[in-house]
Design an enzyme around this catalytic site. Sequence first.
Site, PDB file in Angstrom:
ATOM      1  CE  LYS A   1     -38.898 -16.411  -3.207  1.00 57.28           C
ATOM      2  NZ  LYS A   1     -37.891 -15.851  -4.115  1.00 57.28           N
TER       3      LYS A   1
ATOM      4  CD  GLU B   1     -33.442  -0.611  -6.597  1.00 62.44           C
ATOM      5  OE1 GLU B   1     -33.862  -1.714  -6.998  1.00 62.44           O
ATOM      6  OE2 GLU B   1     -34.018   0.042  -5.692  1.00 62.44           O
TER       7      GLU B   1
ATOM      8  NE  ARG C   1     -37.780   0.800  -7.820  1.00 67.95           N
ATOM      9  CZ  ARG C   1     -38.407   0.146  -6.868  1.00 67.95           C
ATOM     10  NH1 ARG C   1     -37.795  -0.079  -5.717  1.00 67.95           N
ATOM     11  NH2 ARG C   1     -39.638  -0.280  -7.033  1.00 67.95           N
TER      12      ARG C   1
END
Length: 622
Positions: free
Chosen positions: A276, A361, A389
Amino acid sequence: MKLLDTIDNPADLRKLPRTQLTPLAHELRQFLLDSVSKTGGHLSSNLGTVELTIALHYVFNTPEDRIVWDVGHQTYSHKILTGRRERMPTLRQLNGLSGFPKRDESEYDTFGTAHSSTSISAALGMATAAKIKGEKRKAIAVIGDGSMTAGMAFEALNNAGVEDDVDLLVVLNDNDMSISPPVGALNRYLARLMSGQFYAAAKNVGKTMLPAPMLELAKKLEEHAKGMVVPATMFEEFGFNYIGPIDGHDLDSLIPTLENIKKLKGPQFLHVVTKKGQGYKLAEAEPILYHGTGKFNPSEGIKPAKATKITYTEVFGNWLCDMAHVDKRLVGITPAMREGSGMVRFNQEHPDRYFDVGIAEQHSVTFAGGLATEGMKPVVAIYSTFLQRAYDQLIHDVALQNLDVTFALDRAGLVGADGATHAGNYDIAYLRCIPNMVVMAPSDENECRKMLTTAYRFNGPAAVRYPRGAGVGAAIDPALDVLDIGKGVVRREGKGVAILAFGSMVAPSLGAAEDLNATVADMRFVKPLDVDLVKQLARDHDYLVTVEEGCTMGGAGSAVAEALAEAGIVKPLLILGLPDRFIDHGDPAALLASVGLDAHGISASIRERFGVGEPRLVVNNT
């Protein structure tokens, strides 16, 4: 002319000789940095996928071959190479480019993936469709390692592995970082794989046992063993042919590997290691800080923001720490959104009671339910749109059993630049229909703190929904006081029109009330609704208006209409809120104004419906 200026679509890219791809990558990375620093957006993840994006579009015949990006915030290079370079200055702005793949934006955006862990399922569907229709094309799912923490990704792997006649490629973009630091057993597995400690130990043993001519072979074995042994044990058990790990920034490795995979049949799994922030030292050093940025000077980096009004997220984070000091039973849970949900301080102060469960979730809610059965006091910090979700778990695992779980719903309502995929427009409607639930919406920062305490003290499931960003600047009482459940309060006395405002809509409703000389009630509770206050306002006024930053279908206004009907009260009622359509990205204030939820819009809607009042100066147009 720069190489990048000659690329209007992937077909142009595929005309370049291989020797020009590395210079192109350097140009693309610099373009990304310059562009995102001017507009804001997701930077670290996109700097990390430059070479991977080039390689995929160079090898595969896009858009005929389908690429699904997961998470979608890593697709800026993809957008630039697929004809949208000139529109990058409009990124995440009203009527501009979306920050995520969007099917109606480009034929190259094959599937909308703004959150995570859906790519393998979608790509498998595309590959299966190609098989049924007799079409010879590939489907590629590019999934970040953070997205691999969600159960849906493994459900798809489990399904895809037995479909040995579909042309599916899963590319694991392993950058050791999702948004928050990565968590869970899978991440530890990948970390062990990449650390090389097992192989280093094996090599050291080899030094003592092997003759000198074999030492070079042992060295080569160590270099390649990571890709030949450990990952295959897991992914090949799913039925995939595993390749990797390979350097995701080395085009001389990426392109030949992808070209070989292109010739293979059946489900393939390519493990790519990227970094990243690659190529921008500041982002490499602090990938979380540069994950989602505002505007900044690339030569100086992101500077600490000047102190402004406290955000609702900060209100929650401070309250969580304060309550944790008071009650040792409190447990904080987040599905991979530590920074976004304001839980960094809590993690530092109470690491033994902080749980980041990854992008999972459903698990987060049932995990909280399990904690509650043992007398703990779980607080689930979750974005409104992401709680969708876990709706089944919310109903069956928490509410049905009336378990004591507090839900802190960040990003309720419109969210600005992230757009429709991240907007929390439906929580009022989907929560208020669940038995045992208490649902609250604060009008300011101090009320938010009191509501969090109220939810926590309530013996059962309770949710506090609050918007992204700062509130009105209200002073915050440090006490952990509670509100009377189901009781609203009148904030302004007027005549003729009573505005029943919920949460963030209290401030603009007060502005509209100045124009109309209307009454404004801060209803505070969506459920249980203050029915006595509704009756009182109906008795004392000619017209009733409800205002909410949520969908009008089944929302708070519907709750008021139901209460009036049950009481046998017939009164003109105007329900204002978010319309029955998805609302795109843009400046938050402009978006609210576009749907009539600023002070002017509320006043205009009331006057148009009821023909009351003369226009006056509108104040507090928040």
